[in-house]
Design a protein around this motif. Sequence first.
Motif, PDB file in Angstrom:
ATOM      1  N   VAL A  46      -6.650  43.396   4.858  1.00 63.25           N
ATOM      2  CA  VAL A  46      -7.412  42.357   4.841  1.00 63.25           C
ATOM      3  C   VAL A  46      -7.432  41.317   5.948  1.00 63.25           C
ATOM      4  O   VAL A  46      -6.527  41.189   6.721  1.00 63.25           O
ATOM      5  N   LEU A  47      -8.616  41.168   6.160  1.00 66.40           N
ATOM      6  CA  LEU A  47      -9.192  40.227   7.462  1.00 66.40           C
ATOM      7  C   LEU A  47      -9.617  38.861   6.884  1.00 66.40           C
ATOM      8  O   LEU A  47     -10.629  38.691   6.171  1.00 66.40           O
ATOM      9  N   ARG A  48      -8.751  37.797   7.274  1.00 68.07           N
ATOM     10  CA  ARG A  48      -9.077  36.442   6.745  1.00 68.07           C
ATOM     11  C   ARG A  48      -9.663  35.834   7.902  1.00 68.07           C
ATOM     12  O   ARG A  48      -9.039  35.633   9.082  1.00 68.07           O
ATOM     13  N   ILE A  49     -10.929  35.114   7.901  1.00 68.02           N
ATOM     14  CA  ILE A  49     -11.196  34.154   8.922  1.00 68.02           C
ATOM     15  C   ILE A  49     -11.703  32.596   8.309  1.00 68.02           C
ATOM     16  O   ILE A  49     -12.569  32.618   7.578  1.00 68.02           O
ATOM     17  N   GLN A  50     -11.211  31.863   9.250  1.00 67.19           N
ATOM     18  CA  GLN A  50     -11.571  30.334   8.974  1.00 67.19           C
ATOM     19  C   GLN A  50     -11.720  29.507   9.936  1.00 67.19           C
ATOM     20  O   GLN A  50     -11.223  29.552  11.284  1.00 67.19           O
TER      21      GLN A  50
END
Length: 939
Positions: free
Chosen positions: A96-100
């Motif tokens: 999983v890649l999370r970007i914020q």
Amino acid sequence: MIPDPPTPSLCLFKEVRVDVNPEAFDSVIQFRAPSTSIIPSRNSQPKRYIPKHPPVFRTEEDFTRWNIASESSIHFGRSDCYPRSLLWRVLDCGRVLRIQSVDLSKSSGPKKLANISHEEDNEARFVLQFHFPGPLRRGGVAFADADDGDSLHVFVLSASNELYTLALKRSFFGSTSASEADIEGWCQIYKPASLNFTTPHSFFARSALELIIGLNDGRLVRLTRKAGHNGSTWHEVAYNDGKWGSSLRSLVRWQGMNTIAFDGITLEKNTVQAIGPSPDQKHLWVVCLDHTLKAWNLEQGKTVYVNDLLGVAREPQDTVKYLLDPHNHNLMQILPVEETAEGDHYYVMTYSPHDLGQFKVWGVRNADAADRGIRDLYPDDALRPPDPDPNPESKAIWKVVDFKAKIAKDGHLKIWLLMRSQRNYKVYNLDLPAEDIGRSLNIIWRRSWTISNRETLHTDQPPNTSDAGAEGVMESWANFLLDPTRYPDRLIEMALRSYIATRKLNISLDPKASPRVQAPLAISSSVRLQRRASDDTDFDNYRLALEQEWTILWQEIRDLDSSRCDVLSLAYDHDVDYPWLVFTDACSAIRKCGKTEIIIHNDKDILSSTQSLLPTPSIENGRVPILPDELSAVVAAAATLRQSFNDGLRRTCGSVLTTELWQDSSYSVAARMEDIYQRCDFANEIDEDGLSRAESKLPKDSSRLGKLQNSHFEDIIKDLPRSIPTNDSSLRFTKFGLSIVVRGAQEMIKVHEQILTDLLVLLIILQEEFNLPEKPMLDFKAASLFLELSRLLKETQLMQWTVRATRLESAPIQAGPRSNKSSSETQPLKPISILEGVFAKDVKSRSCDDQSQSETLLQDIQDVLVYVVGGNGEPLTLDPPIESILCNLLSHGNIDLATDFLRFVPSTAWAVYLKGRLHLLKGEYTEAAIAFKSASFKL
């Protein structure tokens, strides 16, 4: 080689650490990336969705998968884009890649995110989370901005050597409707043929249209695409034997003898570790495992420069001794610079961990001219990193994990350095003036490193409840452990589940209730009140059992929290000279220390030996200011004296001071000081040993407490924030920026409260025991100091109340315009401090056009503190801000908070009237009538 003697580093910076968990569960937009699997399945189809329920972590394994990142850093985009600071994290075992967005502020002007029509929604509040069919390759995430500035390109290499190209619109972060387009329209997969027989080891996005991949056999693969192409196809060129080639022969390599086994693959000694393009984009610079620095001409496709990282000619048989660690890719920085007098167009800065660790700075005039066009700026200097642990008996091994560098507009060379030893880490900074670049640096380099202080907001020890009853144990531990600023809810909930399972309690957690409410219930249910043989109730053992259970829960929380604090990377925003630390489940912004903080966080010896790194104190009113090292000694003496108090005296002292500060007193200052001295029983509680230890902290030429003067106290407190200058900035804090500023304010308040309390106690003891009528102290007038310290301490205690007092508010996240549910139906209420909800949100962020973001953050935090007390630079009464806070609490129906706040409320007519309104809300009509009548008499 004998290392240089260690030099202590001056602390000029400070961390502000915040949680990076999404603000609300439905602020996370989930995407399932497409798969190349030939066997279709339900889970392999692209999908976009928004969670309908908050996640629940049943086991510690689940908690780790979804909260502890294996890789993480921050991408800083173009300065004219928003959002531009994007935190990315790899979760769920690499799948999983999370970007914020982690921008601190944004313009409140007309510029908005695309597809967003309402000003209140003009913020990048949403988190994008991408689920991939298989795990990602370590180091396989790269970012690049499109030329139009509206798109962000994210490139992802999977462990199966698939290249994903994600063309994300920046509006995805600000609106749910913006990302409703077909996923396959902006997410493409490509399988590079170059990776069929080899394995990627390094990955770099040179632009949105060009990628560089370092292979385990020492070659590079250059992937390019034309503008407008979506990433489903790339043109591949492999670098082989000094030139670019695309034949099958260049794709197949035989393994050599000099190889390294790493992470399940075999690396050739010339495998590329670090990649960086020259500012003119004509050359590609790389650092290889065999300890070499190389430059490749991209047009000619050949190597034009090769040198040892330390500029040393080595025999072939020595290569193995100097091989680099394959884990560390942070070995090089490219520094653009205006052409120097020597003709350098840019610098290449490298680091070698060998020979005690050394940096090199290479000036590049003409990369194609090899040694004639590239020079070592400091051939005779060993530019080593600072020694984090100068104790010769220490067995700790410190390594340089990462470094960032830039040439600033004023020509200064700025370096940020992250060093680590297991879970310990330190961050250093070096600011080298332009006139020293290119000169001999041995002494300046060694003595000019400064350090960043780690966050100290929650370093206090657990409560001492030895003389408290069962109720006191529960209250003390709950206040300590469940403080909303200490640990996030999800951490407490997971620790509470582990505690319940370990203790085999027959209770279940309510997913809708706060874990901070359920924790005391779990503790109480685990302990039973027993009776002694004499048939009376055994309260002593019951109290001890409660304390033991709280300690067990605390250990569960600490064990989980320790995994959240492993540092992963050092990120650096070159545009505004702003460093960040990124952890497995948090990040820290690094700000400058205020002048008062500098004398608190550095001892007198460090300040004395590093005076050249500090601004020269200015002469005010004809008086020569006291130097910081002497002021630090006074602060240390006051703190040492307070630390000599036993727990009972500390509690008594705190209670007496608070009562004295907030009561209307008609007594003289001298009488008030004497009353505090007697009520605390300082004459009997403080022994000679405590005074001697305090005096030992003072400089040798003034080693007696009786030699202190008013100027010592005045110079310590004169730089506390007092006013908010006119701020015409159009910047407002983002929600994330607000959390950074509030966290920084919380710590600053705590530090100020402690130092003011220490100084006030020291002042009282000096007045009563040293400033005697028969032998008065020189230049010591306690009355004026007492009034000023009391005023500042009252302000700080009021600020501290706004930090600790919380009320429930709904999160400002909505599922989108198509949602039929109100925010209150979809989002649980969360506690918001009065400091954040009433004050910080209305303070404008300062511009960093003429200063670094580290300086701006310090000023933003100070502005929030001053705004709480309505300061304008002049001594003023606290009555108006106190009355304003009480009005706010009453208007929101916060009866319990308003009742607790009454301790600060003065007896002015308006304040008494407000007390009457509070009595009405509580149904106390007789008391309300009395208050209204009293207020009318005061008008």
